[in-house]
Design an enzyme around this catalytic site. Structure first.
Site, PDB file in Angstrom:
ATOM      1  N   ASP A  54      -6.752   9.177 -12.670  1.00  0.00           N
ATOM      2  CA  ASP A  54      -6.982   7.782 -12.270  1.00  0.00           C
ATOM      3  C   ASP A  54      -5.685   7.048 -12.549  1.00  0.00           C
ATOM      4  OD1 ASP A  54      -7.531   5.057 -12.181  1.00  0.00           O
ATOM      5  OD2 ASP A  54      -9.580   5.309 -12.885  1.00  0.00           O
ATOM      6  N   VAL A  55      -5.042   6.545 -11.509  1.00  0.00           N
ATOM      7  CA  VAL A  55      -3.701   5.976 -11.681  1.00  0.00           C
ATOM      8  C   VAL A  55      -3.710   4.697 -12.522  1.00  0.00           C
ATOM      9  CG1 VAL A  55      -2.886   7.013  -9.523  1.00  0.00           C
ATOM     10  CG2 VAL A  55      -3.680   4.631  -9.512  1.00  0.00           C
ATOM     11  N   ASN A  77       0.423   8.161  -3.475  1.00  0.00           N
ATOM     12  CA  ASN A  77      -0.304   7.772  -2.267  1.00  0.00           C
ATOM     13  C   ASN A  77      -1.522   6.905  -2.573  1.00  0.00           C
ATOM     14  OD1 ASN A  77      -1.593   8.265   0.576  1.00  0.00           O
ATOM     15  ND2 ASN A  77      -3.093   9.014  -0.923  1.00  0.00           N
ATOM     16  N   TYR A 143      -3.245  -7.618  -0.860  1.00  0.00           N
ATOM     17  CA  TYR A 143      -2.770  -6.263  -0.541  1.00  0.00           C
ATOM     18  C   TYR A 143      -1.276  -6.296  -0.224  1.00  0.00           C
ATOM     19  CZ  TYR A 143      -2.206  -1.872   2.055  1.00  0.00           C
ATOM     20  OH  TYR A 143      -1.770  -0.644   2.503  1.00  0.00           O
ATOM     21  N   LYS A 147       1.938  -4.419  -2.066  1.00  0.00           N
ATOM     22  CA  LYS A 147       2.839  -3.489  -1.370  1.00  0.00           C
ATOM     23  C   LYS A 147       4.288  -3.977  -1.458  1.00  0.00           C
ATOM     24  CE  LYS A 147       0.154  -0.214  -0.362  1.00  0.00           C
ATOM     25  NZ  LYS A 147       0.443   1.184  -0.749  1.00  0.00           N
ATOM     26  N   THR A 178      -7.682   5.761   8.839  1.00  0.00           N
ATOM     27  CA  THR A 178      -8.371   6.264   7.630  1.00  0.00           C
ATOM     28  C   THR A 178      -9.495   5.282   7.278  1.00  0.00           C
ATOM     29  OG1 THR A 178      -7.082   4.982   6.046  1.00  0.00           O
ATOM     30  CG2 THR A 178      -6.149   7.105   6.728  1.00  0.00           C
TER      31      THR A 178
HETATM   32  N1  LIG Z   1      -4.710   3.231   6.269  1.00  0.00           N
HETATM   33  C1  LIG Z   1      -3.722   2.398   6.562  1.00  0.00           C
HETATM   34  O1  LIG Z   1      -3.775   1.646   7.556  1.00  0.00           O
HETATM   35  C2  LIG Z   1      -2.490   2.351   5.681  1.00  0.00           C
HETATM   36  C3  LIG Z   1      -1.324   1.811   6.216  1.00  0.00           C
HETATM   37  C4  LIG Z   1      -0.180   1.760   5.432  1.00  0.00           C
HETATM   38  C5  LIG Z   1      -0.212   2.226   4.136  1.00  0.00           C
HETATM   39  N2  LIG Z   1      -1.383   2.741   3.627  1.00  0.00           N
HETATM   40  C6  LIG Z   1      -1.366   3.222   2.237  1.00  0.00           C
HETATM   41  O2  LIG Z   1      -1.640   4.610   2.239  1.00  0.00           O
HETATM   42  C7  LIG Z   1      -2.235   4.980   0.995  1.00  0.00           C
HETATM   43  C8  LIG Z   1      -3.479   5.800   1.267  1.00  0.00           C
HETATM   44  O3  LIG Z   1      -4.379   4.994   1.992  1.00  0.00           O
HETATM   45  P1  LIG Z   1      -5.503   5.594   2.949  1.00  0.00           P
HETATM   46  O4  LIG Z   1      -5.417   4.847   4.210  1.00  0.00           O
HETATM   47  O5  LIG Z   1      -5.443   7.061   2.967  1.00  0.00           O
HETATM   48  O6  LIG Z   1      -6.786   5.069   2.160  1.00  0.00           O
HETATM   49  P2  LIG Z   1      -8.194   5.745   1.834  1.00  0.00           P
HETATM   50  O7  LIG Z   1      -8.587   6.668   2.935  1.00  0.00           O
HETATM   51  O8  LIG Z   1      -9.075   4.608   1.475  1.00  0.00           O
HETATM   52  O9  LIG Z   1      -7.873   6.641   0.541  1.00  0.00           O
HETATM   53  C9  LIG Z   1      -7.462   6.012  -0.644  1.00  0.00           C
HETATM   54  C10 LIG Z   1      -7.212   7.100  -1.666  1.00  0.00           C
HETATM   55  O10 LIG Z   1      -6.729   6.494  -2.881  1.00  0.00           O
HETATM   56  C11 LIG Z   1      -7.530   6.977  -3.944  1.00  0.00           C
HETATM   57  N3  LIG Z   1      -7.586   6.050  -5.076  1.00  0.00           N
HETATM   58  C12 LIG Z   1      -7.972   4.758  -5.081  1.00  0.00           C
HETATM   59  N4  LIG Z   1      -7.912   4.241  -6.323  1.00  0.00           N
HETATM   60  C13 LIG Z   1      -7.473   5.248  -7.131  1.00  0.00           C
HETATM   61  C14 LIG Z   1      -7.195   5.368  -8.508  1.00  0.00           C
HETATM   62  N5  LIG Z   1      -7.375   4.328  -9.354  1.00  0.00           N
HETATM   63  N6  LIG Z   1      -6.738   6.542  -8.996  1.00  0.00           N
HETATM   64  C15 LIG Z   1      -6.557   7.609  -8.169  1.00  0.00           C
HETATM   65  N7  LIG Z   1      -6.819   7.566  -6.850  1.00  0.00           N
HETATM   66  C16 LIG Z   1      -7.268   6.407  -6.336  1.00  0.00           C
HETATM   67  C17 LIG Z   1      -8.903   7.178  -3.329  1.00  0.00           C
HETATM   68  O11 LIG Z   1      -9.704   7.976  -4.163  1.00  0.00           O
HETATM   69  P3  LIG Z   1     -11.321   7.871  -4.145  1.00  0.00           P
HETATM   70  O12 LIG Z   1     -11.795   8.787  -3.056  1.00  0.00           O
HETATM   71  O13 LIG Z   1     -11.704   8.296  -5.529  1.00  0.00           O
HETATM   72  O14 LIG Z   1     -11.674   6.442  -3.869  1.00  0.00           O
HETATM   73  C18 LIG Z   1      -8.480   7.863  -2.037  1.00  0.00           C
HETATM   74  O15 LIG Z   1      -8.179   9.202  -2.254  1.00  0.00           O
HETATM   75  C19 LIG Z   1      -2.483   3.672   0.240  1.00  0.00           C
HETATM   76  O16 LIG Z   1      -1.443   3.467  -0.700  1.00  0.00           O
HETATM   77  C20 LIG Z   1      -2.430   2.608   1.330  1.00  0.00           C
HETATM   78  O17 LIG Z   1      -2.035   1.354   0.832  1.00  0.00           O
HETATM   79  C21 LIG Z   1      -2.518   2.826   4.381  1.00  0.00           C
END
Ligand SMILES: NC(=O)c1ccc[n+]([C@@H]2O[C@H](COP(=O)([O-])OP(=O)(O)OC[C@H]3O[C@@H](n4cnc5c(N)ncnc54)[C@H](OP(=O)(O)O)[C@@H]3O)[C@@H](O)[C@H]2O)c1
Length: 232
Positions: A54-55, A77, A143, A147, A178
């Protein structure tokens, strides 16, 4: 750096972009990929090694760094959208949580793993950022601020880890398909595309990934005077 034969850790590798990062590392020949996750039972890919992480919990981060002492690639990530905080009213809880996970979580993992990377030859630290690092929006001000803070941290880490030979890569993207972006019908790129571009950058030793046209335009516009899009 060479991914083939390397050992890597990806936070949040059970789903979304993190899972795509982990799969692409294996595609490129990584020997071992730790999936740093809150609940190891959520890791369904048999070829990943689940690691409780857990980060936001520094003890959990330290324990993960003690176990995964063989990594030379760390991908920050894990992230959340911090929803629920409105710009002009209401509680700050969602925005504070976004800062806690996206900014302080990345910082905690980077600190804990910096000595591991140093021991293993420098390696690479990859931070999953966003176009929101550069573009604030009323709908997700908390958010975007998290970032922007994570981007600043990435810049500091790049300089702070230079002498130990760690490549620090910042990855910026607009909407990626996602769970995190399920609330919008806006155009999205795939998580696999983000992962492929990122591994290309790591192999070439590049410092930044701009994953889509909107992100490239946003970065190019940073030197323009502030302006409001039409319609506002
Ligand atoms: N999707 C987009 O449009 C987008 C665009 C640009 C950047 N991003 C960035 O990409 C990254 C991944 O996002 P995603 O789109 O893949 O989101 P996602 O599908 O919602 O996945 C989020 C991931 O982060 C994990 N997480 C959340 N809180 C945590 C914690 N305290 N400790 C460890 N793990 C934790 C979640 O684990 P659980 O399954 O346990 O919740 C999940 O594995 C993020 O940093 C996000 O800001 C996303």
């Amino acid at each position: 750096m060479d991914i083939n034969g390397s050992v890597a850790l990806v936070t949040g590798a059970n789903r979304g972009i993190g899972r795509a990062f982990a799969r692409e590392l294996l595609n490129r020949g990584a020997a071992k990929v730790y999936a740093g996750v809150r609940d190891p039972a959520t890791v369904t890919d048999a070829d990943l090694i689940p690691l409780r992480l857990d980060v936001t919990d520094e003890e959990s981060v330290a324990a993960a760094a003690a176990v995964a002492g063989d990594v030379s690639i760390v991908i920050n990530n894990a992230g959340i959208g911090g929803s629920g905080t409105q710009l002009l009213e209401g509680a700050f809880d969602g925005a504070r949580q976004a800062m806690d996970v996206n900014y302080f979580g990345t910082w905690a993992v980077s600190r804990a793993f910096a000595p591991v990377l140093a021991r293993n030859g420098g390696g690479a630290l990859v931070n999953m950022l966003s176009v929101a690092s550069w573009v604030g929006q009323p709908q997700f001000a908390g958010y975007a601020a998290s970032k922007a803070a994570q981007w600043s941290l990435t810049d500091a880490l790049r300089k702070g880890l230079r002498d130990q030979g760690t490549l620090v890569v910042g990855v910026h993207a607009g909407f990626v398909d996602t769970d995190l972006s399920a609330w919008t019908d806006a155009p999205k790129i795939s998580a696999a595309t983000v992962a492929e571009l990122t591994m290309d950058a790591v192999i070439r030793g590049e410092l930044e990934v701009l994953a889509d046209e909107g992100t490239r335009l946003a970065k190019a516009a940073l030197s323009d005077p502030p302006s409001l899009p039409s319609g506002l």
